[in-house]
Design an enzyme around this catalytic site. Structure first.
Site, PDB file in Angstrom:
ATOM      1  N   LYS A  13      39.171  32.354  34.445  1.00 20.35           N
ATOM      2  CA  LYS A  13      39.593  33.761  34.358  1.00 20.35           C
ATOM      3  C   LYS A  13      41.000  33.872  33.767  1.00 20.35           C
ATOM      4  O   LYS A  13      41.259  34.722  32.926  1.00 20.35           O
ATOM      5  CB  LYS A  13      39.578  34.431  35.747  1.00 20.35           C
ATOM      6  CG  LYS A  13      38.217  34.472  36.418  1.00 20.35           C
ATOM      7  CD  LYS A  13      38.213  35.345  37.667  1.00 20.35           C
ATOM      8  CE  LYS A  13      39.096  34.835  38.798  1.00 20.35           C
ATOM      9  NZ  LYS A  13      38.684  33.539  39.358  1.00 20.35           N
ATOM     10  N   ARG A  88      38.921  41.406  45.102  1.00 22.04           N
ATOM     11  CA  ARG A  88      38.186  40.260  45.641  1.00 22.04           C
ATOM     12  C   ARG A  88      37.388  40.624  46.877  1.00 22.04           C
ATOM     13  O   ARG A  88      36.717  39.760  47.435  1.00 22.04           O
ATOM     14  CB  ARG A  88      39.178  39.158  46.010  1.00 22.04           C
ATOM     15  CG  ARG A  88      39.333  38.057  44.949  1.00 22.04           C
ATOM     16  CD  ARG A  88      40.458  37.171  45.422  1.00 22.04           C
ATOM     17  NE  ARG A  88      40.408  35.814  45.022  1.00 22.04           N
ATOM     18  CZ  ARG A  88      41.229  35.276  44.125  1.00 22.04           C
ATOM     19  NH1 ARG A  88      42.085  36.010  43.475  1.00 22.04           N
ATOM     20  NH2 ARG A  88      41.174  33.988  43.879  1.00 22.04           N
ATOM     21  N   ARG A 127      43.165  20.001  37.617  1.00 26.44           N
ATOM     22  CA  ARG A 127      44.033  20.979  36.948  1.00 26.44           C
ATOM     23  C   ARG A 127      45.485  20.704  37.326  1.00 26.44           C
ATOM     24  O   ARG A 127      45.784  20.378  38.472  1.00 26.44           O
ATOM     25  CB  ARG A 127      43.621  22.376  37.420  1.00 26.44           C
ATOM     26  CG  ARG A 127      44.473  23.480  36.854  1.00 26.44           C
ATOM     27  CD  ARG A 127      43.797  24.806  37.000  1.00 26.44           C
ATOM     28  NE  ARG A 127      43.945  25.379  38.333  1.00 26.44           N
ATOM     29  CZ  ARG A 127      43.575  26.620  38.637  1.00 26.44           C
ATOM     30  NH1 ARG A 127      43.020  27.394  37.723  1.00 26.44           N
ATOM     31  NH2 ARG A 127      43.728  27.082  39.857  1.00 26.44           N
ATOM     32  N   ARG A 160      48.474  22.355  42.133  1.00 24.07           N
ATOM     33  CA  ARG A 160      48.643  23.470  43.067  1.00 24.07           C
ATOM     34  C   ARG A 160      48.163  23.048  44.449  1.00 24.07           C
ATOM     35  O   ARG A 160      47.153  22.367  44.571  1.00 24.07           O
ATOM     36  CB  ARG A 160      47.815  24.671  42.588  1.00 24.07           C
ATOM     37  CG  ARG A 160      48.567  25.599  41.681  1.00 24.07           C
ATOM     38  CD  ARG A 160      47.676  26.629  41.052  1.00 24.07           C
ATOM     39  NE  ARG A 160      46.831  27.374  41.989  1.00 24.07           N
ATOM     40  CZ  ARG A 160      46.047  28.396  41.622  1.00 24.07           C
ATOM     41  NH1 ARG A 160      46.013  28.779  40.364  1.00 24.07           N
ATOM     42  NH2 ARG A 160      45.306  29.019  42.505  1.00 24.07           N
ATOM     43  N   ARG A 171      37.899  27.837  49.181  1.00 25.98           N
ATOM     44  CA  ARG A 171      38.044  29.002  48.294  1.00 25.98           C
ATOM     45  C   ARG A 171      36.679  29.448  47.766  1.00 25.98           C
ATOM     46  O   ARG A 171      36.421  30.643  47.634  1.00 25.98           O
ATOM     47  CB  ARG A 171      38.990  28.673  47.127  1.00 25.98           C
ATOM     48  CG  ARG A 171      40.434  28.530  47.585  1.00 25.98           C
ATOM     49  CD  ARG A 171      41.299  27.823  46.557  1.00 25.98           C
ATOM     50  NE  ARG A 171      41.496  28.584  45.347  1.00 25.98           N
ATOM     51  CZ  ARG A 171      41.921  28.041  44.187  1.00 25.98           C
ATOM     52  NH1 ARG A 171      42.157  26.746  44.106  1.00 25.98           N
ATOM     53  NH2 ARG A 171      42.110  28.793  43.151  1.00 25.98           N
TER      54      ARG A 171
HETATM   55  P1  AMP Z   1      44.060  32.714  42.264  1.00 24.59           P
HETATM   56  O1  AMP Z   1      45.194  32.177  41.479  1.00 24.59           O
HETATM   57  O2  AMP Z   1      43.515  34.015  41.720  1.00 24.59           O
HETATM   58  O3  AMP Z   1      42.966  31.694  42.502  1.00 24.59           O
HETATM   59  O4  AMP Z   1      44.644  33.089  43.716  1.00 24.59           O
HETATM   60  C1  AMP Z   1      45.236  32.115  44.548  1.00 24.59           C
HETATM   61  C2  AMP Z   1      45.225  32.585  45.994  1.00 24.59           C
HETATM   62  O5  AMP Z   1      45.989  33.812  46.112  1.00 24.59           O
HETATM   63  C3  AMP Z   1      43.866  32.938  46.554  1.00 24.59           C
HETATM   64  O6  AMP Z   1      43.158  31.794  47.029  1.00 24.59           O
HETATM   65  C4  AMP Z   1      44.240  33.891  47.681  1.00 24.59           C
HETATM   66  O7  AMP Z   1      44.781  33.189  48.803  1.00 24.59           O
HETATM   67  C5  AMP Z   1      45.396  34.677  47.064  1.00 24.59           C
HETATM   68  N1  AMP Z   1      44.892  35.869  46.351  1.00 24.59           N
HETATM   69  C6  AMP Z   1      44.981  36.125  45.012  1.00 24.59           C
HETATM   70  N2  AMP Z   1      44.410  37.297  44.705  1.00 24.59           N
HETATM   71  C7  AMP Z   1      43.938  37.808  45.867  1.00 24.59           C
HETATM   72  C8  AMP Z   1      43.218  38.997  46.221  1.00 24.59           C
HETATM   73  N3  AMP Z   1      42.854  39.898  45.310  1.00 24.59           N
HETATM   74  N4  AMP Z   1      42.913  39.194  47.534  1.00 24.59           N
HETATM   75  C9  AMP Z   1      43.264  38.303  48.477  1.00 24.59           C
HETATM   76  N5  AMP Z   1      43.919  37.148  48.215  1.00 24.59           N
HETATM   77  C10 AMP Z   1      44.254  36.896  46.919  1.00 24.59           C
END
Ligand code: AMP
Length: 216
Positions: A13, A88, A127, A160, A171
């Site tokens: 994404k 989400r 990654r 990360r 996740r």
């Molecule tokens: P991402 O980089 O989009 O995979 O986000 C990393 C982490 O940030 C996720 O595993 C969640 O803990 C938190 N996070 C990011 N976006 C959201 C969202 N829309 N709602 C809840 N938690 C989020």
């Protein structure tokens, strides 16, 4: 143009959102990036989100919704935006719908990037992210020229905290339980477009572009 990218972690994404944002001149809004930026700066928001992120859980809706609301009110969003990693949950999607209805700017497309679980695990555990500029590379598909060093800026690459296998699987579970219902949510609204995310990034981008440009 208002776009949403849906898909499991590791679907690509972020990569696709960057490209779409630069092609159409709209901001790329990644809630994950906003949290990581706040973590780096040691803000209260970053500290509040950290525990959830480390466990691979979602940050509570009210916190995320407030951040997105503030961000969408910024002047650079007046021509549109691409949301990456938001919404989400159904509560987040409802809140976003209400914000956009008030602003009179509906969502144009929800791009659902589909990738099998095992591909997600293989992609994310290899990654690496640059601590200085945030760019991302992959030890197998796109390795850095020098071990541990970012090709873009010479910064230090790190894995990360949430890209370890156990957290990646957590996740994925969160995704299935809380985010996957949004696929039907937006399909019912007639806005969902399925994209095969298993191909090379260039091919995925072509698919994204043709969907967006066809306007269907
Ligand atoms: P991402 O980089 O989009 O995979 O986000 C990393 C982490 O940030 C996720 O595993 C969640 O803990 C938190 N996070 C990011 N976006 C959201 C969202 N829309 N709602 C809840 N938690 C989020």
């Amino acid at each position: 143009m208002n776009l949403i990218l849906l898909g499991p972690p590791g679907a690509g994404k972020g990569t696709q959102a960057e490209r779409i944002a630069s092609l159409y001149g709209i901001p790329h809004i990644s809630t994950g990036d906003i949290f990581r930026e706040n973590l780096r700066k040691g803000t209260e928001l970053g500290l509040e989100a950290k525990g959830y992120m480390d466990r691979g859980e979602l940050v509570p809706d009210d916190l995320v919704i407030k951040i997105v609301k503030d961000r969408l009110e910024a002047p650079d969003c007046c021509e549109g935006f691409i949301l990456d990693g938001f919404p989400r949950t159904v509560a987040q999607a409802d809140a976003l719908g209400a914000m956009l209805a008030k602003a009179g700017t509906p969502i144009d497309h929800v791009l659902n990037i589909q990738v099998p679980d095992e591909v997600v695990v293989a992609r994310l555990t290899a990654r690496r992210t640059c601590g200085a500029c945030g760019s991302v590379c992959h030890l197998l598909y796109d390795p850095p020229q020098k071990d541990g060093v970012c090709d873009e800026c010479g910064g230090e690459l790190y894995c990360r905290d949430d890209d370890g296998e156990e957290t990646v699987r957590a996740r994925l579970e969160e995704y299935k339980e809380k985010t996957q219902p949004l696929i039907d949510y937006y399909r019912r609204e007639g806005r969902l477009r399925d994209i095969d995310g298993g191909a090379e990034p260039d091919e995925v981008f072509e698919a994204v572009r043709s969907v967006v440009e066809a306007g269907t």
